[in-house]
Motif scaffolding. Sequence first.
Motif, PDB file in Angstrom:
ATOM      1  N   GLY A 162       7.369  -5.308  -1.340  1.00  0.00           N
ATOM      2  CA  GLY A 162       6.125  -5.615  -0.651  1.00  0.00           C
ATOM      3  C   GLY A 162       5.454  -6.897  -1.063  1.00  0.00           C
ATOM      4  N   ASP A 163       6.182  -7.816  -1.708  1.00  0.00           N
ATOM      5  CA  ASP A 163       5.584  -9.064  -2.208  1.00  0.00           C
ATOM      6  C   ASP A 163       4.970  -9.902  -1.101  1.00  0.00           C
ATOM      7  OD1 ASP A 163       6.541  -8.547  -4.773  1.00  0.00           O
ATOM      8  OD2 ASP A 163       8.397  -9.646  -4.457  1.00  0.00           O
ATOM      9  N   ILE A 164       3.824 -10.511  -1.406  1.00  0.00           N
ATOM     10  CA  ILE A 164       3.253 -11.523  -0.515  1.00  0.00           C
ATOM     11  C   ILE A 164       2.891 -12.762  -1.328  1.00  0.00           C
ATOM     12  CG2 ILE A 164       2.384  -9.857   1.154  1.00  0.00           C
ATOM     13  CD1 ILE A 164      -0.435 -10.329  -0.024  1.00  0.00           C
TER      14      ILE A 164
ATOM     15  N   GLY B 128      -9.298   4.201 -11.442  1.00  0.00           N
ATOM     16  CA  GLY B 128      -8.209   4.907 -10.771  1.00  0.00           C
ATOM     17  C   GLY B 128      -7.278   3.906 -10.123  1.00  0.00           C
ATOM     18  N   LEU B 129      -6.350   4.394  -9.324  1.00  0.00           N
ATOM     19  CA  LEU B 129      -5.440   3.507  -8.610  1.00  0.00           C
ATOM     20  C   LEU B 129      -6.220   2.537  -7.726  1.00  0.00           C
ATOM     21  CD1 LEU B 129      -2.657   6.013  -7.475  1.00  0.00           C
ATOM     22  CD2 LEU B 129      -2.435   4.244  -9.237  1.00  0.00           C
ATOM     23  N   THR B 130      -5.712   1.320  -7.594  1.00  0.00           N
ATOM     24  CA  THR B 130      -6.320   0.332  -6.710  1.00  0.00           C
ATOM     25  C   THR B 130      -5.696   0.449  -5.327  1.00  0.00           C
ATOM     26  OG1 THR B 130      -6.734  -1.197  -8.536  1.00  0.00           O
ATOM     27  CG2 THR B 130      -6.699  -2.128  -6.314  1.00  0.00           C
ATOM     28  N   TRP B 131      -6.521   0.746  -4.333  1.00  0.00           N
ATOM     29  CA  TRP B 131      -6.046   0.923  -2.958  1.00  0.00           C
ATOM     30  C   TRP B 131      -6.498  -0.254  -2.097  1.00  0.00           C
ATOM     31  CZ3 TRP B 131      -2.655   4.609  -1.765  1.00  0.00           C
ATOM     32  CH2 TRP B 131      -2.539   5.701  -2.636  1.00  0.00           C
ATOM     33  N   PRO B 132      -5.582  -0.942  -1.438  1.00  0.00           N
ATOM     34  CA  PRO B 132      -5.985  -1.978  -0.488  1.00  0.00           C
ATOM     35  C   PRO B 132      -6.885  -1.403   0.603  1.00  0.00           C
ATOM     36  CG  PRO B 132      -3.625  -2.086  -0.919  1.00  0.00           C
ATOM     37  CD  PRO B 132      -4.111  -0.804  -1.530  1.00  0.00           C
ATOM     38  N   THR B 133      -7.863  -2.199   1.014  1.00  0.00           N
ATOM     39  CA  THR B 133      -8.748  -1.787   2.106  1.00  0.00           C
ATOM     40  C   THR B 133      -8.319  -2.390   3.438  1.00  0.00           C
ATOM     41  OG1 THR B 133     -10.235  -3.646   1.661  1.00  0.00           O
ATOM     42  CG2 THR B 133     -10.707  -1.557   0.546  1.00  0.00           C
ATOM     43  N   MET B 134      -7.452  -3.403   3.389  1.00  0.00           N
ATOM     44  CA  MET B 134      -6.958  -4.046   4.604  1.00  0.00           C
ATOM     45  C   MET B 134      -5.515  -4.478   4.356  1.00  0.00           C
ATOM     46  SD  MET B 134      -8.699  -7.222   6.703  1.00  0.00           S
ATOM     47  CE  MET B 134     -10.260  -6.333   6.737  1.00  0.00           C
ATOM     48  N   THR B 135      -4.628  -4.185   5.300  1.00  0.00           N
ATOM     49  CA  THR B 135      -3.216  -4.514   5.133  1.00  0.00           C
ATOM     50  C   THR B 135      -2.667  -5.215   6.369  1.00  0.00           C
ATOM     51  OG1 THR B 135      -2.441  -2.380   5.999  1.00  0.00           O
ATOM     52  CG2 THR B 135      -2.860  -2.509   3.627  1.00  0.00           C
ATOM     53  N   PHE B 136      -1.497  -5.790   6.212  1.00  0.00           N
ATOM     54  CA  PHE B 136      -0.810  -6.462   7.307  1.00  0.00           C
ATOM     55  C   PHE B 136       0.684  -6.348   7.073  1.00  0.00           C
ATOM     56  CE2 PHE B 136      -1.423  -9.419   3.886  1.00  0.00           C
ATOM     57  CZ  PHE B 136      -0.249 -10.129   3.815  1.00  0.00           C
TER      58      PHE B 136
ATOM     59  N   ARG C 223       0.831  -1.206   0.000  1.00  0.00           N
ATOM     60  CA  ARG C 223       0.000   0.000   0.000  1.00  0.00           C
ATOM     61  C   ARG C 223       0.869   1.261   0.000  1.00  0.00           C
ATOM     62  NH1 ARG C 223      -3.257   3.922   1.945  1.00  0.00           N
ATOM     63  NH2 ARG C 223      -5.487   3.707   1.471  1.00  0.00           N
ATOM     64  N   ALA C 224       1.955   1.225   0.749  1.00  0.00           N
ATOM     65  CA  ALA C 224       2.858   2.374   0.765  1.00  0.00           C
ATOM     66  C   ALA C 224       3.462   2.617  -0.613  1.00  0.00           C
ATOM     67  CB  ALA C 224       3.961   2.157   1.800  1.00  0.00           C
ATOM     68  N   MET C 225       3.718   1.540  -1.345  1.00  0.00           N
ATOM     69  CA  MET C 225       4.302   1.685  -2.672  1.00  0.00           C
ATOM     70  C   MET C 225       3.278   2.198  -3.679  1.00  0.00           C
ATOM     71  SD  MET C 225       6.907  -1.586  -2.745  1.00  0.00           S
ATOM     72  CE  MET C 225       8.062  -0.958  -3.964  1.00  0.00           C
ATOM     73  N   VAL C 226       2.001   1.849  -3.505  1.00  0.00           N
ATOM     74  CA  VAL C 226       0.962   2.453  -4.339  1.00  0.00           C
ATOM     75  C   VAL C 226       0.978   3.965  -4.148  1.00  0.00           C
ATOM     76  CG1 VAL C 226      -1.524   2.646  -4.743  1.00  0.00           C
ATOM     77  CG2 VAL C 226      -0.507   0.394  -4.348  1.00  0.00           C
ATOM     78  N   ALA C 227       1.079   4.400  -2.889  1.00  0.00           N
ATOM     79  CA  ALA C 227       1.103   5.832  -2.601  1.00  0.00           C
ATOM     80  C   ALA C 227       2.365   6.497  -3.153  1.00  0.00           C
ATOM     81  CB  ALA C 227       1.007   6.056  -1.093  1.00  0.00           C
ATOM     82  N   GLU C 228       3.487   5.815  -3.032  1.00  0.00           N
ATOM     83  CA  GLU C 228       4.769   6.392  -3.410  1.00  0.00           C
ATOM     84  C   GLU C 228       4.976   6.428  -4.917  1.00  0.00           C
ATOM     85  OE1 GLU C 228       9.389   5.530  -2.214  1.00  0.00           O
ATOM     86  OE2 GLU C 228       8.193   3.834  -2.916  1.00  0.00           O
TER      87      GLU C 228
END
Length: 316
Positions: free
Chosen positions: A166-168, A133-141, A103-108
Amino acid sequence: MAKQFASMGDMAEKKITFSEIGRDIWAFTAEGDPNTGVIIGDDSVMIVDAQATPRLAHKVVEKIRTVTDKPIKYVVLSHYHAVRVLGASAYGAEQILASEKCRAMVAERGQEDWDSEFGRFPRLFQGHESIPGLTWPTMTFRDKMTVYLGNRRVDLMHLGRAHTAGDIVAWVPDERVMLTGDIVEYKAACYCGDGHFSDWGNTLDNIKSYDPLAIAPGRGAALVGVEQVDAALDFTRDFLINTYRPAAAVAARGGSLKEAWDAVRAACDPKFSDVPIYEHCLPFNVTRAYDEALGMDTPRIWTAERDRQMWEQLQG
């Protein structure tokens, strides 16, 4: 006049395969294009990687509806790249899950990555007008999150930096199936332009420690059976080594990026020149390997303008 990126001339539609790699776990693959994983639980469906556009995501949904009518509740983003995430709106999911770092990388750098990839992949971005538009996660870990699809458990885990920081992966323990995103590729080039060569091998070791019986890789055919899984892990590792070592050797002696390009081509062309997206990935892979060898831990942000400048430099 500089020639175009190889991906700009790749306009032929790819043959789609939708194969079951474990009980109610499916891999949507398309001859080296980005893959999507589908995990069907007792009461709902989880998508792993969303495709580049709603147009392509609808093709995944069409395949899903041939095997289940359960609602799609979750979309999981293995990382932030535009070709993986911008189709997410088509699934109508309740939650979009990703790592905090993703999510931080989407923002950056999410918009810059979108602009960059849009210019390099015209076929994948057909129908781009429907992207909201950009895809923003709604829940992160941070490191691990467990999701239950009824009784079916899915572990989402950050096992280390690799294709991005940020790979999972998604691990389905009842079938010992792992969906790895672009950490693992099989007979398709690894894209390393935002990667971490020094960590990637350890992350592959961490995947291997789960002893998966099947893997849905980021690109290439689905892998069923220990022999195929090991072959894909070995393929990925070999690709990384043959990319990084020649570039690092050139960097260590003060050589130029163009010299690193020539050295990597000499090592990689005989082994990998016939696999999908090899020519497209190569300039970005060489540039990132060269930068990392010079001590740049965080990959520089790719923009459409930087793409062009790098490509002109590599062509001399």
